[in-house]
Scaffold this motif. Structure first.
Motif, mmCIF file in Angstrom:
data_model
loop_
_atom_site.group_PDB
_atom_site.id
_atom_site.type_symbol
_atom_site.label_atom_id
_atom_site.label_comp_id
_atom_site.label_asym_id
_atom_site.label_seq_id
_atom_site.Cartn_x
_atom_site.Cartn_y
_atom_site.Cartn_z
ATOM 1 N N PHE A 1 0.847 -1.195 0.000
ATOM 2 C CA PHE A 1 0.000 0.000 0.000
ATOM 3 C C PHE A 1 0.878 1.239 0.000
ATOM 4 C CE2 PHE A 1 -2.207 3.595 1.640
ATOM 5 C CZ PHE A 1 -3.545 3.429 1.331
ATOM 6 N N GLY B 1 0.676 5.869 -0.819
ATOM 7 C CA GLY B 1 -0.132 7.022 -1.184
ATOM 8 C C GLY B 1 0.676 8.301 -1.255
ATOM 9 N N HIS C 1 -5.589 13.608 3.928
ATOM 10 C CA HIS C 1 -4.351 14.105 4.526
ATOM 11 C C HIS C 1 -4.069 15.545 4.122
ATOM 12 C CE1 HIS C 1 -3.083 9.889 5.526
ATOM 13 N NE2 HIS C 1 -2.607 10.542 6.550
ATOM 14 N N TYR D 1 -2.509 13.385 11.706
ATOM 15 C CA TYR D 1 -2.069 12.929 10.383
ATOM 16 C C TYR D 1 -1.458 11.527 10.407
ATOM 17 C CZ TYR D 1 0.672 13.345 5.981
ATOM 18 O OH TYR D 1 1.232 13.141 4.742
ATOM 19 N N MET E 1 -2.674 7.978 8.555
ATOM 20 C CA MET E 1 -1.773 7.208 7.693
ATOM 21 C C MET E 1 -1.686 5.751 8.170
ATOM 22 S SD MET E 1 2.077 8.092 6.490
ATOM 23 C CE MET E 1 3.246 6.787 6.052
ATOM 24 N N ASP F 1 -4.747 4.005 6.919
ATOM 25 C CA ASP F 1 -4.604 3.675 5.492
ATOM 26 C C ASP F 1 -3.940 2.311 5.343
ATOM 27 O OD1 ASP F 1 -5.416 6.273 4.964
ATOM 28 O OD2 ASP F 1 -3.400 7.022 4.508
ATOM 29 N N VAL G 1 7.854 3.604 0.598
ATOM 30 C CA VAL G 1 7.849 5.052 0.899
ATOM 31 C C VAL G 1 9.260 5.614 0.894
ATOM 32 C CG1 VAL G 1 5.769 5.423 2.290
ATOM 33 C CG2 VAL G 1 7.793 4.415 3.347
ATOM 34 N N GLN H 1 9.334 9.114 5.607
ATOM 35 C CA GLN H 1 8.096 8.557 6.167
ATOM 36 C C GLN H 1 8.337 7.410 7.147
ATOM 37 O OE1 GLN H 1 4.995 9.887 5.704
ATOM 38 N NE2 GLN H 1 6.208 11.499 4.729
HETATM 39 N N1 TRP Z 1 2.454 10.738 4.548
HETATM 40 C C1 TRP Z 1 2.773 10.284 3.225
HETATM 41 C C2 TRP Z 1 3.659 11.324 2.542
HETATM 42 O O1 TRP Z 1 3.566 12.489 2.803
HETATM 43 C C3 TRP Z 1 1.553 10.038 2.391
HETATM 44 C C4 TRP Z 1 0.751 8.884 2.905
HETATM 45 C C5 TRP Z 1 -0.468 8.954 3.515
HETATM 46 C C6 TRP Z 1 1.120 7.517 2.846
HETATM 47 N N2 TRP Z 1 -0.884 7.689 3.818
HETATM 48 C C7 TRP Z 1 0.049 6.789 3.436
HETATM 49 C C8 TRP Z 1 2.251 6.828 2.345
HETATM 50 C C9 TRP Z 1 0.099 5.403 3.563
HETATM 51 C C10 TRP Z 1 2.283 5.444 2.479
HETATM 52 C C11 TRP Z 1 1.222 4.736 3.079
HETATM 53 O O2 TRP Z 1 4.419 10.960 1.694
#
Ligand code: TRP
Length: 334
Positions: free
Chosen positions: A9, A11, A47, A130, A134, A137, A148, A152
């Motif tokens: 996963f 994002g 987010h 935040y 995450m 998610d 990532v 992160q």
């Molecule tokens: N915080 C991450 C960033 O700024 C973005 C993110 C939100 C994310 N939820 C996630 C990344 C879940 C990986 C998995 O890059």
């Protein structure tokens, strides 16, 4: 979903200025995972509400990012590509995890402290929350692997801690996820201040190459990039600016740092920077062309998002039902 495969996963926030750092550090590495994992790639719009957004821009940036994911090689037939707010379980699990996250640990998160400093006039609860969103998610999908950037890792550690805390307090419920961090690309630095990361929110435009910059802009920014002393193209700790440019070159020209050092031996910085610009443009231009084409096809994108959200929701619902049951909430009779 295929139960034998592990789940990945990731994002990105739809803030419009997806940087070369985001691409090289994260998105670029998503494509090869699709053949091995159940992949979910999410545009994390909730987010992005933690900093002030202009609604019309947020809407546009969200769809632009969906198109960008596909342009970067995310195949909607292989992966679930969806918008976070379309699957309401993300917000619901956040509330539950909030009740086991400690204010003290949230207060210590580096990114929260940084952002509080940068947005001193808007330190809202969402900003502090935040990392829990995450974690939701990630944990909703029983994710094994989270590709990532290095910045992160602390957030990922929190997701692991919350998963373990919940599992210990109730019974095994969540998979405890691992980070998948790609060495080189994880830390592309600012072109103006090469000890800081290349950040979307940097107010100095010259510091950041975005995936939406046209070729002339990319070349100009690279020509203006700060350098180190002695006009030597060498990767070294005391040469953070040139090392950063070498990393960018190596990843976009697909050549090892050692080979690049040889190629540019004695060339001087001007020639080297132009070669970096050529390499970056050769990667970014085809993505931009495809992104534009896809962004113009609204009905295609809507179909992709519908399918993505439906797929994601099935797993998310199952996890959330299990969580509600374990903590003692009464299941609704339907
Ligand atoms: N915080 C991450 C960033 O700024 C973005 C993110 C939100 C994310 N939820 C996630 C990344 C879940 C990986 C998995 O890059």
């Amino acid at each position: 979903m295929d139960n034998v495969r592990k789940t990945a996963f990731s994002g990105v926030q739809p803030t419009g200025r997806i940087t070369l750092g985001n691409y090289l550090g994260a998105i670029r590495n998503w494509r090869p995972l699709q053949d091995e994992y159940n992949c979910l790639y999410c545009v994390v719009d909730l987010h992005s509400l933690t900093v002030t957004q202009v609604p019309a821009e947020l809407r546009k940036n969200t769809m632009d990012l969906v198109a960008l994911y596909i342009a970067c090689g995310i195949d909607p037939d292989k992966s679930s590509l969806f918008i976070q707010s379309h699957v309401h379980e993300h917000a619901e699990l956040t509330w539950i995890l909030d009740t086991i996250a400690y204010v003290g640990e949230m207060n210590r998160m580096t990114q929260f402290k940084d952002k509080s400093r940068k947005h001193a006039d808007n330190i809202n609860m969402g900003l502090m929350n935040y990392p829990v969103l995450m974690a939701s998610d990630i944990l909703l999908y029983q994710t094994d692997l989270v590709p990532v950037g290095k910045d992160q890792l602390q957030h990922l550690e929190l997701a692991r801690n919350l998963a373990e805390r919940f599992n210990n307090r109730y019974s095994p419920t969540f998979v405890v996820p691992e980070a998948l961090c790609f060495q080189n690309g994880c830390s592309i630095k600012s072109l103006q201040e090469p000890t800081a990361k290349m950040s979307k929110s940097d107010p100095n435009e010259n510091a950041v190459i975005t995936l939406f910059d046209d070729p002339d802009t990319i070349r100009r920014k690279l020509r203006r990039a700060v350098t180190d002393c002695c006009s030597e193209v060498r990767f070294a700790e005391d040469k953070p600016a040139i090392s950063n440019l070498l990393t960018i070159y190596s990843l976009t020209a697909d050549e090892s740092i050692a080979d690049a050092e040889k190629r540019f031996d004695g060339c001087g910085y001007g020639v080297f920077k132009d070669a970096v610009a050529d390499a970056v443009i050769s990667v970014v231009e085809p993505i931009q062309r495809e992104q534009k084409r896809l962004a113009a096809d609204k009905s295609y994108l809507e179909n992709v998002l519908k399918q993505g959200a439906e797929q994601a929701e099935r797993t998310a619902r199952k996890t959330l039902d299990k969580v509600y049951r374990k903590i003692g909430l009464i299941g609704r009779v339907r």
